[in-house]
Design a protein around this motif. Structure first.
Motif, short mmCIF file in Angstrom:
data_model
loop_
_atom_site.label_atom_id
_atom_site.label_comp_id
_atom_site.label_asym_id
_atom_site.label_seq_id
_atom_site.Cartn_x
_atom_site.Cartn_y
_atom_site.Cartn_z
N GLN A 73 10.51 9.52 2.14
CA GLN A 73 10.28 8.17 2.65
C GLN A 73 8.80 7.96 2.94
O GLN A 73 8.16 8.80 3.56
N VAL A 74 8.27 6.83 2.48
CA VAL A 74 6.88 6.49 2.73
C VAL A 74 6.83 5.11 3.39
O VAL A 74 7.42 4.15 2.88
N ILE A 75 6.13 5.03 4.52
CA ILE A 75 5.97 3.77 5.26
C ILE A 75 4.49 3.43 5.30
O ILE A 75 3.67 4.26 5.71
N VAL A 76 4.14 2.23 4.90
CA VAL A 76 2.76 1.76 5.04
C VAL A 76 2.75 0.61 6.03
O VAL A 76 3.65 -0.24 6.03
N ILE A 77 1.70 0.58 6.88
CA ILE A 77 1.65 -0.42 7.96
C ILE A 77 0.27 -1.06 7.96
O ILE A 77 -0.60 -0.73 8.77
N PRO A 78 0.03 -1.97 7.02
CA PRO A 78 -1.30 -2.59 6.91
C PRO A 78 -1.52 -3.65 7.98
O PRO A 78 -0.59 -4.13 8.64
N GLU A 79 -2.79 -4.04 8.13
CA GLU A 79 -3.13 -5.16 8.99
C GLU A 79 -2.75 -6.47 8.31
O GLU A 79 -2.61 -6.56 7.09
N MET A 80 -2.59 -7.53 9.11
CA MET A 80 -2.08 -8.79 8.59
C MET A 80 -2.98 -9.39 7.51
O MET A 80 -2.50 -10.12 6.65
N GLY A 81 -4.25 -9.07 7.54
CA GLY A 81 -5.16 -9.62 6.54
C GLY A 81 -4.83 -9.19 5.12
O GLY A 81 -5.31 -9.81 4.16
N GLU A 82 -4.00 -8.14 4.97
CA GLU A 82 -3.64 -7.65 3.64
C GLU A 82 -2.31 -8.19 3.14
O GLU A 82 -1.88 -7.85 2.04
N LEU A 83 -1.66 -9.02 3.93
CA LEU A 83 -0.32 -9.48 3.55
C LEU A 83 -0.33 -10.26 2.24
O LEU A 83 0.56 -10.07 1.39
N ALA A 84 -1.33 -11.12 2.03
CA ALA A 84 -1.38 -11.90 0.79
C ALA A 84 -1.46 -10.99 -0.43
O ALA A 84 -0.81 -11.24 -1.46
N ARG A 85 -2.26 -9.93 -0.34
CA ARG A 85 -2.38 -8.99 -1.46
C ARG A 85 -1.04 -8.32 -1.75
O ARG A 85 -0.65 -8.18 -2.92
N PHE A 86 -0.36 -7.90 -0.71
CA PHE A 86 0.93 -7.24 -0.91
C PHE A 86 1.96 -8.20 -1.49
O PHE A 86 2.76 -7.83 -2.36
N ARG A 87 1.95 -9.43 -1.04
CA ARG A 87 2.91 -10.41 -1.56
C ARG A 87 2.62 -10.72 -3.02
O ARG A 87 3.52 -10.98 -3.81
N ALA A 88 1.37 -10.71 -3.41
CA ALA A 88 1.00 -11.03 -4.79
C ALA A 88 1.42 -9.93 -5.76
O ALA A 88 1.84 -10.21 -6.89
N ASP A 89 1.34 -8.67 -5.33
CA ASP A 89 1.71 -7.55 -6.20
C ASP A 89 2.15 -6.39 -5.32
O ASP A 89 1.36 -5.49 -5.01
N LEU A 90 3.39 -6.41 -4.93
CA LEU A 90 3.88 -5.45 -3.96
C LEU A 90 3.83 -4.02 -4.50
O LEU A 90 3.40 -3.10 -3.80
N GLU A 91 4.25 -3.83 -5.74
CA GLU A 91 4.32 -2.48 -6.31
C GLU A 91 2.95 -1.80 -6.29
O GLU A 91 2.78 -0.70 -5.75
N SER A 92 1.95 -2.43 -6.88
CA SER A 92 0.65 -1.79 -6.97
C SER A 92 -0.04 -1.71 -5.62
O SER A 92 -0.73 -0.72 -5.32
#
Length: 397
Positions: free
Chosen positions: A237-256
């Motif tokens: 299991q891998v958990i990543v906990i980024p800061e909110m400023g990175e949410l748009a990047r994750f939503r745009a391409d979650l896998e990468s």
């Protein structure tokens, strides 16, 4: 009487009104262990759960030594081992530029330092333990209202397979999570609301390299925060906990975005070199930490129903176990007439008997800071970190 699914007897039919000593609403990490502890002491308990198991729920899945010791006292260690989840005793911890891999401090009787078991695997084990202990487990049963008399809660109204009924009890326990139906029906006030500052995604991988020994990775550096652990069925299991400023990047391409973030943590990158993801990504993007008024005439809240915290430390499961471990004897004492009555016992539990003390909302944060400050001080000096003072609270949880 019902049918058997995943080892849990499901009561499909009920009389118009059934009477119990205690009705516990919610059959996951707070409700099922509480029902088991009460039933083993001869308390007549109904355990009500709206879902049917196995069913997943959002969770970090990780729990620590105190939780493993609690489950061992319930007699569930062999069932935990049968899931394939290792009992982990080593942590690879990084805080900024300081990193150290150590054996976790354990006390006599501890079976391990950490474990991670997916909730659709763990929760049926807990519910089955409650049923085996003598609790009447009612799955696929929705609480639709409260039974009240003169301002006191005397039970719950339920619906099962389209049929309505009532379960009356001297005490109703809301163990039904942060969106607790019991708390909402009562109108329990939230306070000390704290908005989130990060979001979280996690996933599970097959074929990961977890040598030389099972290790919990807990790395926080710069603006990054990564947790990883072996879990049940040979998965990682891998958990990543980024800061909110990175949410748009994750939503745009979650896998990468997820894989880049995860692989920026060296031990996780090594573990995932030949691995592949199984199943979907899971995520919690927004939450609010809070405390709720924990009890009143004929009712009490336990687990996330009464106190929801930032999931990053992975203390939700362990704190739920600690709470019910203290709550069960308080309920039993109140039911048998000792100690000044049931309601008084519940108030006393919330003030003096609750490990994550409701009356001191900042207590858990302070304890965590003290633990890591002490850990870092001793680790830097090369000293022992085996002190029971930092391994676990004085209460044993």
């Amino acid at each position: 009487m019902g049918w058997q699914a995943c080892g849990v007897r499901v009561w499909e039919e009920t009389a118009l009104t059934d009477s119990f000593d205690v009705v516990v609403v919610g059959a996951r990490c707070a409700g099922s262990p509480l029902a088991a502890l009460l039933a083993r002491q001869g308390v007549k308990v109904a355990l009500v759960e709206r879902a049917t198991f196995p069913r997943d729920t959002l969770s970090t899945h990780v729990f620590q030594a105190d939780a493993l010791a609690f489950l061992d006292r319930l007699g569930l260690t062999e069932q935990l081992r049968a899931t394939g989840a290792p009992l982990i005793s080593r942590i690879d911890n990084r805080v900024e530029d300081f990193r150290r891999s150590i054996e976790m401090p354990l006390r006599a009787g501890d079976v391990g330092g950490f474990s991670s078991i997916r909730r659709f695997v763990l929760d049926p084990i807990l519910a089955h333990a409650a049923e085996e202990s003598g609790a009447q487990v009612r799955m696929a049963t929705t609480v639709t209202g409260l039974v009240q008399d003169g301002g006191r809660v005397n039970g719950v109204r339920i619906r099962t397979n389209g049929s309505d009924g009532e379960l009356r009890a001297r005490l109703v326990v809301g163990a039904d999570g942060r969106n607790s139906t019991v708390a909402n029906l009562i109108g329990a006030r939230k306070y000390n609301l704290v908005p989130h500052q990060r979001f979280a995604y996690w996933a599970f991988f097959e074929g990961a390299d977890m040598r030389p020994e099972p290790t919990l990775v807990f790395h926080r550096w710069a603006e990054r925060f990564v947790i990883a652990s072996p879990c049940d069925d040979g998965l990682y299991q891998v958990i990543v906990i980024p800061e909110m400023g990175e949410l748009a990047r994750f939503r745009a391409d979650l896998e990468s975005s997820f894989m880049e973030y995860a692989r920026s943590c060296e031990p996780v990158a090594n573990a995932l070199a030949g691995a592949h993801r199984v199943g979907k990504f899971f995520g919690v993007l927004r939450w609010v930490g809070f405390f709720r008024e924990p009890c009143g005439p004929g009712w009490v809240l336990v687990g996330d129903a009464g106190h929801f915290k930032d999931p990053s430390p992975g203390r939700g499961i362990g704190d739920a176990f600690c709470q019910v471990d203290a709550l069960a004897p308080a309920i039993i004492a109140g039911l048998d007439g000792s100690g000044g009555g049931l309601d008084a016992r519940m108030v006393r539990w919330t003030i003096t008997g609750l490990p994550t003390t409701w009356a001191r909302p900042g207590g858990r944060r302070w304890c965590c800071r003290r633990f890591f400050a002490t850990y870092m001080q001793r680790a830097r000096s090369g000293g022992s970190t085996s002190s029971s003072r930092i391994a676990r609270s004085p209460r044993g949880c």
